[in-house]
Design an enzyme around this catalytic site. Structure first.
Site, PDB file in Angstrom:
ATOM      1  N   GLY A 135       0.802  -1.218   0.000  1.00  0.00           N
ATOM      2  CA  GLY A 135       0.000   0.000   0.000  1.00  0.00           C
ATOM      3  C   GLY A 135       0.836   1.269   0.000  1.00  0.00           C
ATOM      4  CB  ALA A 136       1.540   3.765   1.576  1.00  0.00           C
ATOM      5  CD  GLU A 164       6.183   2.651   8.177  1.00  0.00           C
ATOM      6  OE1 GLU A 164       5.512   2.318   7.175  1.00  0.00           O
ATOM      7  OE2 GLU A 164       6.571   1.850   9.033  1.00  0.00           O
ATOM      8  CG  ASN A 165      10.063   5.606   3.180  1.00  0.00           C
ATOM      9  OD1 ASN A 165      10.482   4.511   3.514  1.00  0.00           O
ATOM     10  ND2 ASN A 165       9.311   5.800   2.108  1.00  0.00           N
ATOM     11  CG  HIS A 182      -1.388   2.820   8.279  1.00  0.00           C
ATOM     12  ND1 HIS A 182      -1.870   1.856   9.132  1.00  0.00           N
ATOM     13  CD2 HIS A 182      -0.131   2.430   7.950  1.00  0.00           C
ATOM     14  CE1 HIS A 182      -0.939   0.935   9.311  1.00  0.00           C
ATOM     15  NE2 HIS A 182       0.121   1.254   8.599  1.00  0.00           N
ATOM     16  CD  GLU A 183       1.836   3.932   5.234  1.00  0.00           C
ATOM     17  OE1 GLU A 183       2.871   3.824   5.916  1.00  0.00           O
ATOM     18  OE2 GLU A 183       1.134   2.953   4.915  1.00  0.00           O
ATOM     19  CD  GLU A 206       2.990  -1.707   9.905  1.00  0.00           C
ATOM     20  OE1 GLU A 206       1.898  -1.124   9.798  1.00  0.00           O
ATOM     21  OE2 GLU A 206       4.045  -1.275   9.377  1.00  0.00           O
TER      22      GLU A 206
HETATM   23  N1  ARG Z   1       5.214  -0.337   6.814  1.00  0.00           N
HETATM   24  C1  ARG Z   1       4.374  -0.305   5.652  1.00  0.00           C
HETATM   25  C2  ARG Z   1       2.973  -0.006   6.174  1.00  0.00           C
HETATM   26  O1  ARG Z   1       2.273  -0.735   6.720  1.00  0.00           O
HETATM   27  C3  ARG Z   1       4.327  -1.549   4.862  1.00  0.00           C
HETATM   28  C4  ARG Z   1       5.645  -2.158   4.498  1.00  0.00           C
HETATM   29  C5  ARG Z   1       5.427  -3.487   3.894  1.00  0.00           C
HETATM   30  N2  ARG Z   1       6.656  -4.163   3.744  1.00  0.00           N
HETATM   31  C6  ARG Z   1       6.722  -5.432   3.302  1.00  0.00           C
HETATM   32  N3  ARG Z   1       7.892  -5.993   3.180  1.00  0.00           N
HETATM   33  N4  ARG Z   1       5.660  -6.119   3.013  1.00  0.00           N
HETATM   34  O2  ARG Z   1       2.537   1.031   6.209  1.00  0.00           O
HETATM   35 ZN    ZN Z   2       1.924   0.334   8.589  1.00  0.00          ZN
END
Ligand code: ARG
Ligand code: ZN
Length: 855
Positions: free
Chosen positions: A256-257, A259-260, A292-293, A315
């Site tokens: 989906g996205a 959060e860097n 969310h992000e 998460e």
């Molecule tokens: N942290 C991200 C989020 O939930 C998703 C990253 C997914 N990474 C993965 N290797 N599937 O917002």
């Molecule tokens: Zn997340």
């Protein structure tokens, strides 16, 4: 190799600072990294830096060329004499050959990154683990024409011209962060800009970066971001901490996205929206994912995870936070219904199958396989239960404590639970089983009433079936919201109470119960469990009309529908009358919110019905559900027509709760009009399709046509295709709608679509829209003969070569073989074996397939 939680060791070397220099080019990018490394304790072990396939083209130690390094597999190992050194490495990487979409890759002519969970090692050598936090300085140089915009985490520091038509930019992120939060973007992008003033009065520059042509589709995401920033201040006291916050949308993205820090990167499907191309569900999902992000800035970034076994720390909590945000934007009841539906569709089957794992797993082969509905959605339910047990004030005090105590650190799930305990004084020792045990508890509830003494007794019992590696389960702590209603008068016989079921069984007595009581249990879905009650269809019908908890009211109707469908499948016959009657009353209730009513009258999905059965007979489920739909359509024909007509008076498109509710009711009513077999149904649908001024109505009509027998579906599909042939996100809908069709010919249609010129496995959204959607279409996927299984396996094997993560995500439908008859099970297992026999299989797909076969 299996990684185990119990083997956790703190890092041998810390990296307080890193300076990165990127000489960017799609074919070959040179990355120079300067790491200040510090020995973390009195050990003699070498520095070990993770890589993925590269060999350094240069290594310097304290400024001097160094030849005494070695590769241990993908890991760069350097013996260092002292406790503080400066290490410089250089590597060459190839973004345009990166089909895995992890690390630095090319998408639509731009360059972007994805590092969570272990993608940073594909960019440079580094201790790629979330408990090594560094301050980053980033310098990028690139061709000015092709890449006029250069973005990275933190704040922009300086920029300028370089030789040969190139330019450079420097960014610095003052907040120490793990490398999975690193990001850069280089491309030809335009920003929709705005500002946000934080509660302490700091002005933040916001930017949503997209192709110039897509700028008009960014208004909704930008507004959602501002709303989310204000919401997090108000509800959690969390303020943004940098001067800029950028979001970039890219078309090729594994999930989906992301959060860097200060530079979120999004799958464009969770940014771009306008009425002509996005449905109401898309608008809602965009706001939810943007929130969310953004919320991760505190729950994930300021406080991060010690190791990947703690993934649900960020998460589960962040999903809980985004669910709360969305609930506050419209109908909280409908949001709760949607979230429970998602949990039941995606997480309950996972918890009941070969890939079951606790929200804090004990081991993994490939961490990417653990970005699951269990970690995310069940994780959110676990946080929700703690919030329920603590109550709002204690919960807020506890989250304040958590953010305060662990700010700038890498924490564990247990740290979070301990804060809940300190903040509330409540002992959560036994509650912690939710972190260690997999499986969905089943709670049986039987209510006895003794009219003479006026005493009612509720007998509760919980049990949780074994899951892989966990034969015996300790009792969970289950916060169950309960209430009794009078079966004759309809009056409330008790206040709602929160009962903690923490033993295998418990009896609860209610006195002064003078009439036959009806049980309302797990109100608001207060615990993520399966309730097995002996409530009659009369009682369920009663609750579906009178329960004052909207979720419980919805649930009573669902249970009534499920009981009816299960009876039809297992006994071959069922009385449709109670469901018809309950649906009639819901449609006729003038006091009921339309948004709620539209959800309440929908039948449970094919696969959810299948999940209730000892052995799934997909054709029998389909026939039973179609028969009930037809009867509902026919017997309530007048009501569907008037619901349809009333909902059609909405006027031109607006995105508001009331207008959304009207559109939802319109498509639900249209579905029932079609299900009734009415002669004019296809005309009504086609007229709606043509007249629609928004994608919700257009796609709703298309879905009805694509599920039906009329040839109008061909015309509609062509019109839709031609109208949107340049819009990848809408074409995804075109593929997906056909892959989800309940028609007999869906397997053939899907096979043909896989050869369509617009189909490609290289784009994850497109792969998911066809292959992923087909895998969850219970009827089509499981059609006798096994062609569906072969189709899925063929595509997983092909996709694995390009993008193992995305392939592995699409495998679970094959792992449901235990739930089917021996003929189907044999065919499904044969495909899993064929996948496992494929030379060069990725770790990702190997883990999913081998566990699915044996689990
Ligand atoms: N942290 C991200 C989020 O939930 C998703 C990253 C997914 N990474 C993965 N290797 N599937 O917002
Ligand atoms: Zn997340």
């Amino acid at each position: 190799a299996v990684i185990r939680r119990e083997d956790y060791q703190p890092p041998d070397w810390l990296v307080p600072d890193i300076a990165l220099d990127f000489d960017l080019d799609p074919a070959t990018t040179r990355v120079t990294a300067v790491l200040d490394v510090v020995r973390s304790s009195a050990h003699g072990r070498p520095l070990r830096l993770d890589g993925d396939g590269q060999v350094p083209t240069k290594v310097l130690v304290d400024g001097n060329p160094h030849n005494d390094w070695r590769m241990d597999g993908d890991t760069l190992e350097i013996d260092l004499p002292g406790s503080e050194h400066r290490i410089e490495t250089e590597v060459a990487i190839h973004p345009d050959r990166n089909t895995q979409l992890m690390g630095l890759y090319a998408s639509g002519g731009n360059l972007c990154t994805q590092c969570e969970a272990e993608g940073f090692r594909r960019i440079t050598f580094f201790p790629d683990r979330p408990d090594v936090l560094a301050r980053y300085s980033v310098r990028m140089t690139a061709d000015r024409k092709r890449f006029p915009v250069l973005l990275a985490n933190g704040d922009p520091i300086a920029s300028g011209d370089a030789e040969d038509g190139r330019h450079w930019a420097e960014w610095r992120d003052p907040f120490p962060k793990p490398c999975y939060l690193f990001a850069l973007v280089a491309g030809d992008l335009s920003a929709n800009r705005a500002t946000f003033t934080t509660m302490s009065g700091r002005e933040v520059q916001l930017g949503i970066w997209v192709r110039a042509a897509d700028l008009p589709k960014t208004e909704h995401a930008l507004a959602a971001l501002q709303t989310a920033m204000a919401w997090d201040e108000r509800v959690y006291g969390r303020e943004y901490d940098l001067d800029v916050f950028n979001i970039v949308a890219v078309d090729d993205f594994n999930f989906g996205a992301m959060e860097n820090k200060g530079l979120n990167i999004f799958n464009s499907r969770y940014i771009l929206a306008d009425p002509d191309t996005a449905t109401d569900a898309d608008y809602d999902a965009i706001a939810a994912v943007v929130a969310h992000e953004y919320f991760h800035n505190w729950s994930g970034n300021r406080v991060t995870c010690r190791d990947w076994f703690q993934l649900s720390l960020k998460e589960g909590f962040t999903v809980f936070r985004d669910q709360g945000f969305s609930a506050d934007q419209g109908s909280a009841a409908v949001k709760r219904i949607e979230d429970v539906r998602t949990l039941r569709a995606a997480q309950f089957p996972e918890d009941a199958g070969p890939l079951a794992h606790p929200i804090r797993p004990d081991s993994y082969m490939e961490i990417s396989n653990f970005y699951t509905a269990t970690i995310y959605n069940k994780g959110a339910e676990v946080i929700r239960m703690m919030a329920t047990i603590l109550g709002p004030d204690s919960f807020r005090a506890s989250t304040d404590l958590y953010f305060d105590r662990y700010d700038g650190t890498a924490a564990t799930c247990d740290d979070f639970v301990r804060c809940m305990e300190f903040g509330s004084g409540i002992d959560l020792t036994q509650f912690r089983h939710w972190y260690s045990q997999a499986g969905t508890p089943r709670v049986s509830a039987a209510l006895d009433h003794d009219a003479g003494s006026g005493r009612a007794t509720l007998r509760l019992a919980q049990r949780t079936a074994p899951t892989p590696g966990q034969p015996d389960k300790e009792p969970f702590v289950l916060p169950l919201k309960l209430k009794l209603f009078g079966g004759e008068t309809g009056a409330a016989l008790s206040n709602e109470q929160l009962f903690m079921l923490d033993r295998p069984t418990a009896d609860i007595t209610f006195d002064g119960v003078t009439e036959r009581p009806v049980l309302s249990i797990n109100r608001g879905f207060s615990a993520p469990v399966i309730i097995e009650s002996d409530r009659s269809s009369a009682d369920l019908k009663f609750l579906s009309a009178h329960d004052d908890d909207p979720f419980a009211r919805y649930e009573a109707m669902q249970q009534l529908m499920l009981d009816t469908l299960v009876a039809a499948v297992t006994l071959g016959r069922a009385d449709h009358e109670p469901v018809i009657d309950a649906v009639r009353r819901t449609l006729e209730d003038p006091a009921l919110d339309r948004a709620f009513a539209a959800e309440a009258v929908l039948l449970p999905s094919d696969s959810f019905v299948g999940d209730q059965l000892e052995m799934v007979d997909p054709e029998a489920v389909f026939r039973a559900r179609e028969a009930l739909r037809r009867d509902l359509g026919k017997h309530l024909a007048g009501l569907w027509r008037s619901a349809y007509a009333n909902a059609s008076q909405a006027g031109t498109f607006v995105y508001s709760p009331a207008a959304k509710a009207a559109r939802r009711m319109r498509s639900v009513a249209l579905g029932y009009i079609a299900a009734s077999g009415a002669e004019d149904a296809a005309d009504v649908a086609f007229a709606q399709f043509e007249a629609a001024d928004n994608m919700t109505d257009r796609q709703g009509a298309l879905t009805t046509l694509v599920n039906g027998k009329s040839d109008k579906r061909i015309a509609a599909l062509d019109i839709f295709y031609n109208r949107y042939s340049g819009d990848a996100l809408v074409l995804d809908k075109w593929f997906q709608t056909q892959a989800l069709s309940m028609r007999d010919d869906t397997p053939q249609v899907v096979a043909d679509l896989a050869r369509h010129p617009d189909f490609s496995l290289a784009n994850p959204n497109r792969a998911r829209s066809l292959v992923g959607a087909f895998g969850v279409n219970q009827r089509a996927f499981h059609m006798a003969g096994g062609a569906g299984y072969r189709f899925l396996a063929d595509h997983l094997i092909a996709l694995d070569k390009l993008n193992p993560q995305t392939a592995a995500k699409l495998l679970p439908p094959l792992g449901r073989w235990r739930r089917f008859d021996p003929a189907r099970a044999t065919l499904m297992k044969a495909e899993l074996e064929r996948i496992l026999a494929t030379p060069g299989l990725s770790k990702d797909l190997f883990e999913q397939a081998s566990k699915s076969l044996e689990g």
